[in-house]
Design a protein around this motif. Structure first.
Motif, mmCIF file in Angstrom:
data_model
loop_
_atom_site.group_PDB
_atom_site.id
_atom_site.type_symbol
_atom_site.label_atom_id
_atom_site.label_comp_id
_atom_site.label_asym_id
_atom_site.label_seq_id
_atom_site.Cartn_x
_atom_site.Cartn_y
_atom_site.Cartn_z
ATOM 1 N N UNK A 28 -43.561 5.415 28.349
ATOM 2 C CA UNK A 28 -44.402 4.279 28.749
ATOM 3 C C UNK A 28 -45.419 3.921 27.672
ATOM 4 N N UNK A 29 -45.988 4.942 27.030
ATOM 5 C CA UNK A 29 -47.029 4.701 26.027
ATOM 6 C C UNK A 29 -46.466 4.423 24.640
ATOM 7 N N UNK A 30 -45.217 4.832 24.393
ATOM 8 C CA UNK A 30 -44.613 4.654 23.080
ATOM 9 C C UNK A 30 -44.802 5.884 22.207
ATOM 10 N N UNK A 31 -44.098 5.886 21.085
ATOM 11 C CA UNK A 31 -44.127 7.038 20.190
ATOM 12 C C UNK A 31 -44.159 6.542 18.749
ATOM 13 N N UNK A 32 -45.333 6.590 18.136
ATOM 14 C CA UNK A 32 -45.497 6.079 16.779
ATOM 15 C C UNK A 32 -44.621 6.835 15.784
ATOM 16 N N UNK A 33 -44.458 8.133 16.000
ATOM 17 C CA UNK A 33 -43.685 8.948 15.063
ATOM 18 C C UNK A 33 -42.221 8.500 14.980
ATOM 19 N N UNK A 34 -41.687 7.976 16.081
ATOM 20 C CA UNK A 34 -40.297 7.517 16.084
ATOM 21 C C UNK A 34 -40.207 5.988 16.037
ATOM 22 N N UNK A 54 -41.869 1.435 20.485
ATOM 23 C CA UNK A 54 -42.930 0.804 21.265
ATOM 24 C C UNK A 54 -42.939 1.358 22.684
ATOM 25 N N UNK A 55 -44.039 1.169 23.371
ATOM 26 C CA UNK A 55 -44.126 1.563 24.769
ATOM 27 C C UNK A 55 -43.595 0.456 25.663
ATOM 28 N N UNK A 56 -43.961 0.528 26.937
ATOM 29 C CA UNK A 56 -43.521 -0.471 27.905
ATOM 30 C C UNK A 56 -44.750 -1.229 28.398
ATOM 31 N N UNK A 78 -41.401 2.856 33.981
ATOM 32 C CA UNK A 78 -39.977 2.954 33.703
ATOM 33 C C UNK A 78 -39.234 2.243 34.823
ATOM 34 N N UNK A 79 -38.190 1.535 34.485
ATOM 35 C CA UNK A 79 -37.456 0.775 35.492
ATOM 36 C C UNK A 79 -36.768 1.679 36.500
ATOM 37 N N UNK A 80 -36.634 1.162 37.702
ATOM 38 C CA UNK A 80 -35.784 1.765 38.710
ATOM 39 C C UNK A 80 -34.399 1.125 38.577
ATOM 40 N N UNK A 101 -40.735 -5.473 28.781
ATOM 41 C CA UNK A 101 -41.349 -5.936 27.540
ATOM 42 C C UNK A 101 -41.296 -4.936 26.405
ATOM 43 N N UNK A 102 -40.524 -3.871 26.566
ATOM 44 C CA UNK A 102 -40.543 -2.761 25.601
ATOM 45 C C UNK A 102 -40.163 -3.165 24.188
#
Length: 261
Positions: A209-215, A218-220, A225-227, A256-257
């Motif tokens: 949800x927050x994203x991962x700068x190292x990889x 982007x987050x959401x 997270x979708x169902x 919007x990810x």
């Protein structure tokens, strides 16, 4: 009465044993559709059919087997009547850096995620085009539109499935058949959970949800997270007459990810 106007129609869904595929079957049944639910794991679709009742017919199907796909389509059209809808959900994901990706894993991604879509879409589009009506929806991935580390095979196979579906859509548009794709982002399925570290689900959800700068991920923006039902709702819309003037479209359902890159 069916809100989407699908009452009495017939659909074929692949990858229906669990996750998004099972959610699509449930959503279609709620709209009054008779569904042939297929999956490589026959036990899971049998269980789903037992849960949902007579509107669901379970069939084991390996989408990489062209002859088996054609047989299921022929059998369905003979026993249940003309197919109005086909939904390609069957897919696999085996994450690995390209340097560690095996030939077998690369080939498997394309065999299921791309060639499987080809087999099913070819088989159903022929009679649909002859009748002058039909809707084909392929569930792809937002990974097909934005680079993802360790997802090269998956992303490439899904991007290929999107373009294949658009090309087919162009060919059959004049004969009343619409072909669209739905590209989900992170969705709460077994495939998603398999990417997480055991015992760290809460932290894994937060990273997604927050994203991962190292990889470079982007987050959401919508913060969740979708169902699977979120994806199923998009599929039902595109399959219905409410989308009668939509074809060759790729609908992102990812909160919007990808920032629609």
């Amino acid at each position: 009465m069916s809100a989407a106007g699908l009452q009495g129609r017939r659909a074929l869904v692949t990858g229906a044993g669990r996750g998004i595929g099972a959610a699509v079957v449930r959503a279609l049944v709620e709209e009054g559709v008779r569904v042939v639910a297929t999956d490589l794991d026959g036990a899971h679709v049998e269980e789903l059919a037992g849960e949902l009742g007579e509107r669901v017919t379970a069939r084991r199907l390996d989408v990489t087997d062209a002859a088996a796909v054609q047989a299921v389509v022929d059998e369905t059209e003979t026993e249940l009547g003309p197919l109005d809808i086909a939904v390609n959900v069957a897919g696999i994901l085996r994450d690995a850096p390209v340097a560690e990706l095996t030939d077998a894993d690369w080939a498997a991604h394309f065999a299921v995620n791309t060639t499987g879509v080809f087999h099913v879409s070819r088989a159903v589009s022929r009679p649909m085009a002859e009748r002058g009506r039909g809707s084909i929806v392929t569930v792809a991935s937002n990974a097909g539109g934005i680079p993802r580390a360790n997802f090269a095979a998956y992303a490439a196979s899904k991007a290929a499935a999107v373009m294949f579906t658009k090309c087919l859509g162009l060919e059959v548009a004049g004969r009343g058949v619409r072909c669209n794709t739905v590209s989900p982002g992170s969705t709460m399925t077994d495939m998603q959970r398999a990417l997480w570290t055991a015992g760290e689900e809460e932290a894994s959800v937060r990273r997604v949800v927050e994203g991962d700068l190292a990889s470079y991920r982007t987050g959401i923006p919508l913060g969740r997270i979708a169902d699977p039902s979120d994806i199923a709702d998009a599929v039902v819309f595109l399959a219905s007459d409410r989308a009668r003037h939509i074809t060759m479209h790729d609908l992102y359902v990812d909160g919007g990810a990808t920032l629609r890159a």
